[in-house]
Write a protein that holds these residues in place. Structure first.
Motif, PDB file in Angstrom:
ATOM      1  N   LYS A  36       4.478  -0.896  -5.515  1.00 44.94           N
ATOM      2  CA  LYS A  36       3.264  -0.598  -4.740  1.00 44.94           C
ATOM      3  C   LYS A  36       2.510  -1.889  -4.466  1.00 44.94           C
ATOM      4  N   THR A  37       2.236  -2.163  -3.207  1.00 42.66           N
ATOM      5  CA  THR A  37       1.573  -3.408  -2.837  1.00 42.66           C
ATOM      6  C   THR A  37       0.359  -3.210  -1.930  1.00 42.66           C
ATOM      7  N   ARG A  38       0.108  -1.994  -1.495  1.00 48.23           N
ATOM      8  CA  ARG A  38      -1.056  -1.709  -0.646  1.00 48.23           C
ATOM      9  C   ARG A  38      -1.928  -0.702  -1.390  1.00 48.23           C
ATOM     10  N   LEU A  39      -2.921  -1.217  -2.096  1.00 43.49           N
ATOM     11  CA  LEU A  39      -3.729  -0.395  -2.994  1.00 43.49           C
ATOM     12  C   LEU A  39      -5.106  -0.096  -2.429  1.00 43.49           C
ATOM     13  N   CYS A  40      -5.576   1.107  -2.718  1.00 46.11           N
ATOM     14  CA  CYS A  40      -6.961   1.473  -2.467  1.00 46.11           C
ATOM     15  C   CYS A  40      -7.552   1.879  -3.811  1.00 46.11           C
ATOM     16  N   VAL A  41      -8.684   1.280  -4.148  1.00 46.30           N
ATOM     17  CA  VAL A  41      -9.361   1.590  -5.399  1.00 46.30           C
ATOM     18  C   VAL A  41     -10.696   2.231  -5.056  1.00 46.30           C
ATOM     19  N   ILE A  42     -10.944   3.401  -5.633  1.00 47.02           N
ATOM     20  CA  ILE A  42     -12.222   4.078  -5.453  1.00 47.02           C
ATOM     21  C   ILE A  42     -12.992   3.941  -6.761  1.00 47.02           C
ATOM     22  N   ALA A  43     -14.148   3.288  -6.675  1.00 47.38           N
ATOM     23  CA  ALA A  43     -14.913   2.934  -7.868  1.00 47.38           C
ATOM     24  C   ALA A  43     -16.338   3.454  -7.771  1.00 47.38           C
ATOM     25  N   ALA A  48      -6.459   5.338   9.469  1.00 49.79           N
ATOM     26  CA  ALA A  48      -5.335   4.710  10.163  1.00 49.79           C
ATOM     27  C   ALA A  48      -4.545   3.780   9.242  1.00 49.79           C
ATOM     28  N   LYS A  49      -5.244   3.123   8.311  1.00 46.71           N
ATOM     29  CA  LYS A  49      -4.558   2.198   7.413  1.00 46.71           C
ATOM     30  C   LYS A  49      -3.866   2.990   6.306  1.00 46.71           C
ATOM     31  N   ARG A  50      -2.616   2.697   6.086  1.00 55.90           N
ATOM     32  CA  ARG A  50      -1.830   3.403   5.076  1.00 55.90           C
ATOM     33  C   ARG A  50      -1.745   2.602   3.791  1.00 55.90           C
ATOM     34  N   PHE A  51      -1.959   3.282   2.693  1.00 58.13           N
ATOM     35  CA  PHE A  51      -1.844   2.698   1.373  1.00 58.13           C
ATOM     36  C   PHE A  51      -0.676   3.350   0.666  1.00 58.13           C
ATOM     37  N   ASP A  52      -0.122   2.654  -0.332  1.00 59.72           N
ATOM     38  CA  ASP A  52       0.952   3.272  -1.111  1.00 59.72           C
ATOM     39  C   ASP A  52       0.514   3.598  -2.534  1.00 59.72           C
ATOM     40  N   ALA A  53      -0.731   3.250  -2.881  1.00 58.80           N
ATOM     41  CA  ALA A  53      -1.276   3.598  -4.195  1.00 58.80           C
ATOM     42  C   ALA A  53      -2.784   3.764  -4.103  1.00 58.80           C
ATOM     43  N   LEU A  54      -3.280   4.701  -4.885  1.00 62.22           N
ATOM     44  CA  LEU A  54      -4.705   5.004  -4.935  1.00 62.22           C
ATOM     45  C   LEU A  54      -5.111   5.054  -6.403  1.00 62.22           C
ATOM     46  N   VAL A  55      -6.222   4.378  -6.736  1.00 61.46           N
ATOM     47  CA  VAL A  55      -6.700   4.314  -8.111  1.00 61.46           C
ATOM     48  C   VAL A  55      -8.153   4.777  -8.161  1.00 61.46           C
ATOM     49  N   ALA A  56      -8.455   5.626  -9.127  1.00 58.73           N
ATOM     50  CA  ALA A  56      -9.841   6.030  -9.399  1.00 58.73           C
ATOM     51  C   ALA A  56     -10.280   5.333 -10.678  1.00 58.73           C
ATOM     52  N   THR A  57     -11.489   4.760 -10.662  1.00 58.09           N
ATOM     53  CA  THR A  57     -11.929   4.016 -11.842  1.00 58.09           C
ATOM     54  C   THR A  57     -12.613   4.875 -12.886  1.00 58.09           C
ATOM     55  N   ASN A  58     -12.716   6.193 -12.645  1.00 54.25           N
ATOM     56  CA  ASN A  58     -13.225   7.085 -13.696  1.00 54.25           C
ATOM     57  C   ASN A  58     -12.740   8.510 -13.451  1.00 54.25           C
ATOM     58  N   GLY A  59     -12.891   9.341 -14.471  1.00 51.85           N
ATOM     59  CA  GLY A  59     -12.370  10.699 -14.439  1.00 51.85           C
ATOM     60  C   GLY A  59     -13.040  11.612 -13.433  1.00 51.85           C
ATOM     61  N   LEU A  60     -14.344  11.443 -13.199  1.00 53.55           N
ATOM     62  CA  LEU A  60     -15.026  12.285 -12.209  1.00 53.55           C
ATOM     63  C   LEU A  60     -14.466  12.045 -10.817  1.00 53.55           C
ATOM     64  N   LEU A  61     -14.351  10.788 -10.434  1.00 56.68           N
ATOM     65  CA  LEU A  61     -13.776  10.463  -9.136  1.00 56.68           C
ATOM     66  C   LEU A  61     -12.341  10.968  -9.041  1.00 56.68           C
ATOM     67  N   ALA A  62     -11.589  10.818 -10.127  1.00 58.13           N
ATOM     68  CA  ALA A  62     -10.186  11.223 -10.133  1.00 58.13           C
ATOM     69  C   ALA A  62     -10.019  12.707  -9.823  1.00 58.13           C
ATOM     70  N   MET A  87       3.299  12.835  -4.551  1.00 54.11           N
ATOM     71  CA  MET A  87       3.084  11.712  -5.460  1.00 54.11           C
ATOM     72  C   MET A  87       4.346  11.472  -6.261  1.00 54.11           C
ATOM     73  N   PRO A  88       4.809  10.292  -6.413  1.00 55.97           N
ATOM     74  CA  PRO A  88       4.319   9.009  -5.919  1.00 55.97           C
ATOM     75  C   PRO A  88       4.982   8.586  -4.604  1.00 55.97           C
ATOM     76  N   HIS A  89       5.792   9.459  -4.019  1.00 55.25           N
ATOM     77  CA  HIS A  89       6.598   9.057  -2.863  1.00 55.25           C
ATOM     78  C   HIS A  89       5.759   8.675  -1.645  1.00 55.25           C
ATOM     79  N   GLU A  90       4.801   9.484  -1.293  1.00 56.07           N
ATOM     80  CA  GLU A  90       3.915   9.132  -0.186  1.00 56.07           C
ATOM     81  C   GLU A  90       2.765   8.250  -0.660  1.00 56.07           C
ATOM     82  N   LEU A  91       2.263   8.553  -1.840  1.00 53.03           N
ATOM     83  CA  LEU A  91       1.113   7.833  -2.377  1.00 53.03           C
ATOM     84  C   LEU A  91       1.111   7.975  -3.893  1.00 53.03           C
ATOM     85  N   ALA A  92       1.162   6.846  -4.583  1.00 49.01           N
ATOM     86  CA  ALA A  92       1.032   6.862  -6.039  1.00 49.01           C
ATOM     87  C   ALA A  92      -0.451   7.036  -6.372  1.00 49.01           C
ATOM     88  N   PHE A  93      -0.730   7.696  -7.491  1.00 44.99           N
ATOM     89  CA  PHE A  93      -2.115   7.927  -7.894  1.00 44.99           C
ATOM     90  C   PHE A  93      -2.259   7.658  -9.386  1.00 44.99           C
TER      91      PHE A  93
END
Length: 186
Positions: A25-32, A83-97, A111-117
């Motif tokens: 995974k090289t295109r990450l989105c982090v929700i914090a 429009a931008k595609r990511f291959d991984a998504l990370v939540a920095t806490n349990g509520l967001l997750a 998951m994880p084929h379209e998007l790892a979480f």
């Protein structure tokens, strides 16, 4: 000015970032959570892992929102429909997750084929859903025990000096949401 017991949030973010890179995974989105010092340290660790591989802000997006399930859902909605595609998504806490997971399931994201979480904080549901969610598990019993010991010392005035900060190591529990296979614990 109080004693604290925490996990090494930056190191935990770094190890989670390395794990995602190892999964390709090289295109990450982090929700914090906005205003969260722990969230900021977790993001810093993830970004350090990416930077070590020569990846920069073009390969990652950080979205700061209020730390709630509903805000996690809304943030995931923008990622899923963007429009931008990511291959991984990370939540920095349990509520967001929880909110993010709900939106990913509604969108029927594989998951994880379209998007790892992955997320921080083990909650009862993260190991029960299919696939199981990769998490950074905090040593909650050790945190509680250590905090109680520090408090007892303060009450007994054995250690009335300066405040103490104890930093513990969290555990990476890799599950199917990032590995696609059997669970692995680091």
């Amino acid at each position: 000015a109080v004693d604290t017991v925490v996990i090494d949030n930056e190191d935990s973010g770094y190890r989670l970032g390395r794990h995602l890179l190892e999964q390709g995974k090289t295109r990450l989105c982090v929700i914090a959570g906005s205003g969260s010092t722990t969230g900021a340290l977790r993001v810093k660790g993830i970004m350090r892992a990416l930077n070590e591989e020569g990846l920069d802000e073009k390969h990652a997006k950080v979205v700061y929102v209020r730390a709630s399930e509903e805000e996690g859902f809304r943030a995931a909605e923008e990622i899923v429909s963007g429009a931008k595609r990511f291959d991984a998504l990370v939540a920095t806490n349990g509520l967001l997750a929880a909110g993010i997971y709900r939106r990913l399931r509604e969108a029927k994201i594989s998951m994880p084929h379209e998007l790892a979480f992955a997320c921080f904080d083990e909650t009862p549901w993260t190991g029960l859903v299919e696939p199981g969610i990769t998490v950074i598990r905090q040593p909650t019993e050790e945190i509680g025990r250590t905090a109680a010991e520090l408090l007892c010392r303060r009450i007994k005035e054995e250690d009335a000096g300066s405040t103490r900060k104890v930093v513990l190591t969290a555990e990476l529990v890799a599950r199917g949401s990032t590995t696609g296979g059997a669970p692995v614990t680091e």
